[in-house]
Design an enzyme around this catalytic site. Sequence first.
Site, PDB file in Angstrom:
ATOM      1  N   GLU A 102       0.870  -1.178   0.000  1.00 42.23           N
ATOM      2  CA  GLU A 102       0.000   0.000   0.000  1.00 42.23           C
ATOM      3  C   GLU A 102       0.902   1.222   0.000  1.00 42.23           C
ATOM      4  O   GLU A 102       1.931   1.251   0.685  1.00 42.23           O
ATOM      5  CB  GLU A 102      -0.894   0.009   1.236  1.00 42.23           C
ATOM      6  CG  GLU A 102      -1.716   1.294   1.388  1.00 42.23           C
ATOM      7  CD  GLU A 102      -2.522   1.311   2.677  1.00 42.23           C
ATOM      8  OE1 GLU A 102      -2.940   0.226   3.125  1.00 42.23           O
ATOM      9  OE2 GLU A 102      -2.713   2.399   3.237  1.00 42.23           O
ATOM     10  N   GLU A 140      -2.037  11.461   3.867  1.00 37.86           N
ATOM     11  CA  GLU A 140      -3.177  11.371   4.776  1.00 37.86           C
ATOM     12  C   GLU A 140      -2.931  12.366   5.898  1.00 37.86           C
ATOM     13  O   GLU A 140      -1.790  12.653   6.264  1.00 37.86           O
ATOM     14  CB  GLU A 140      -3.387   9.956   5.303  1.00 37.86           C
ATOM     15  CG  GLU A 140      -2.197   9.349   5.993  1.00 37.86           C
ATOM     16  CD  GLU A 140      -2.434   7.881   6.346  1.00 37.86           C
ATOM     17  OE1 GLU A 140      -3.594   7.446   6.357  1.00 37.86           O
ATOM     18  OE2 GLU A 140      -1.447   7.179   6.620  1.00 37.86           O
TER      19      GLU A 140
END
Length: 796
Positions: free
Chosen positions: A163, A168
């Site tokens: 990933e 974020e």
Amino acid sequence: MKKWVALALGTGLALSLPQEVPAEKSSKADDAKWKLVWSDEFSKSEIDHSKWNFETGNWIVDKDGNPVAAGWGNNEKQFYTDKNENAFVKDGKLVIRAKKEQASDQFGTYDYTSAKLTTKGTFSKTYGRYEMRAKLPTGKGLWPAFWMLPEEDRYGGWAASGEIDIMESWGSQPDKVAGTIHYGETWPNNKYTGKDYHFAEGDGIDKWHTYAVEWEPGEIRWYVDGQLYQTQNDWYAKEANKASKYSYPAPFDQDFYLIMNLAVGGWFDGDVDETTPFPAEMEVDYVRVFDLKNGKYRDAVEPTYSDEEVVLPEGAKQPLEDGNLVYDEDYIEPTTTVTNGAQALNPTYWNYVALPDFGGVGSIDVIDLAGSRFADISIDQAGSQPYSHQLIQNVSLGQGGHYKVTFDAKADAARSIAVKVGGGPERGYAKYSDEGSFDLTTDVQTYSMTFDMTEETDLAARLEFNVGLSTSGVQIGNVRVEQTPREAFDPNATKPMLGDGNHVYNGTFDQGAMDRMTYWTFDPGVTKGTGTVDSVERLFRFETNKKKGAPATLVQQGIQLQEGHEYVLRFKARAERVDGLQVGLNGSDGDAYFPLERIALSEAFDTYEIPFTMEAGTDLMSQLQFILGSEKGAIEIDDVELRDVTPVYIDPSPLKNGAFTEGLTNWGSYVHFDAQAAVEAVNEAARISITQEGNEAWSVLIEQGGLELQQDQTYVVQFDASSTVARSFEVTLENAGYYRYLSEVVAVTPETNTYTFEVTMPVTDVTGLKFLMGRTEGSPLGAHDITIDNVSVTLK
């Protein structure tokens, strides 16, 4: 960022602020070394569904639509919709809006809605520059993200297949964003590494910024507004039942798709509070993907580690004269007892931690045992987590070091404990080692584990013995953490059968060193030909010009064969201008176990099978040989496997200690931090005392793994159960990849009832029987006890 099972997180919310005109849509990447290959400028009046899909709901579900975990595995509170109210285009920008409103589905009711857009199935790519220009919301519990997942789980479930979190952010900490990669093995032995970017004073996520990664073979770089703030190049992918790690740069060598979302709540930034404004909006000016203009990406360089001793910097806890990084091995110094989360650990010596948050109550003493001094942990209340009771010492670890942990231990009654080495809160409790589970007996035994320190040097790493979830006392002594040389790798050593039953290592030519030839030896003979594995095709290819003399060969040594056993050798092959090859198995002394057999090949890939019986006695060092010849042409080989097909005894009752006469031996338990429960064996039954069920069905569970169930066989699963409060819980039979062969919900009452189910196995697989007693219909239920007894899995 930590995530659960085959999922990746990333969500967040944005506040509705006065309209701010974004800067001109431009990118330095356009006129530098990058060329645009895909983008969405959000110039249409609505979302382009040829580019973006919507993920909806709040639950992770399996391929059959069965619920696996609520909150996307991250305790998120929002329900994702595909409605215009949650995602729309306005004034040339995409708006993802989180709203405080209820939504329901077959699994439950949720208090917030939002949106999650992906390009899965519409666009995915390997390597390039990926960027988004966005303005993000602020507010406690808001979690916006721009990230990537693999189009296929090529290397196993999350996070073995990787990933990439491009950006974020924490709504409660608007002065920074994070960039992270997730990799390693399937959860819970996944790893993650990353760094934060801090904005200048007065700036933050609520202003327009460009977030990007540049991804090349063996290197990923993170940027904010063109400023490089971190580079990552050290990772790996490992799948169960494989002989070695996948060849670097796996898992980041495959197509990934894009994701944008805004989550509400979750473990990243916690739950919202009364200050969190709704609706909250994440605004996106554009998303762009670039390729190098010249198409020449860097060559991946596999990380290497020196066996030279890592020298710790000044201020570290230096190793003692005998090399031990653990101080006070004999518990001479007083152990610090920590029962308050605000209390600091003793940075040098031992700490016993039992925080009231997790329900652990106990004490620690020192006793003489087996000629040494041991820590003796007495447990009055087991607590709700493995870490409800901890024996901790800080140790200093240097990046690049190879470390070995050894200790002696016993317990008052058979039980398991969890041991790991990782970072503290300032490192996000990152795992440096796997989280080892060790089964203790009532006798002192020695246990060990090794790990590589791939993270940055940590002068206050935590060695943790997590001994909660049981009232059985634990004794621990002779603890050592020391830097040791890495074990020498011998590709020709004897090779025990892999977990999936294959006797051939790296038969798929995608593991080990970057040439993907680990465990194989290629000899060109007189042909001066080449034997290589292409990084894309991942199969062995032999090419040569016609020569007279010794032929080229491909050999794997160390194959284990047992006398009287029946085997099948299977492989795929094709040829160009060559009519075939020879294949055989022989001993290291040259004795043929089956004679060289000529295999006629065509230009099409076909599968070939050769059955044989080992009649020459057991040999743990036999050789598999492919004689490739010396004629002009090419041969390709892939998917080589050797399987023992000797009729085997099928265990009619693979589950052990189902009556709990040996306590919790053979059983494991798990209580997530959002739940509170204790698991004990009481009156020859399992008693699960639950104070809080948590947010997922799996927040409280007991399980027994290692159940090998045979293809085409029907098994009967049976157990007795009761609950002091009427409720339901889930019963599953699933493999390590969380595929469920059985998934049932049972209703239990204060009266003990017997429950019976049947399952016919479509394949032979190693499974685990799990009782998932976390969140259920009607939660929260208040304090209650579940009793489970007389568990059996029997062949019908």
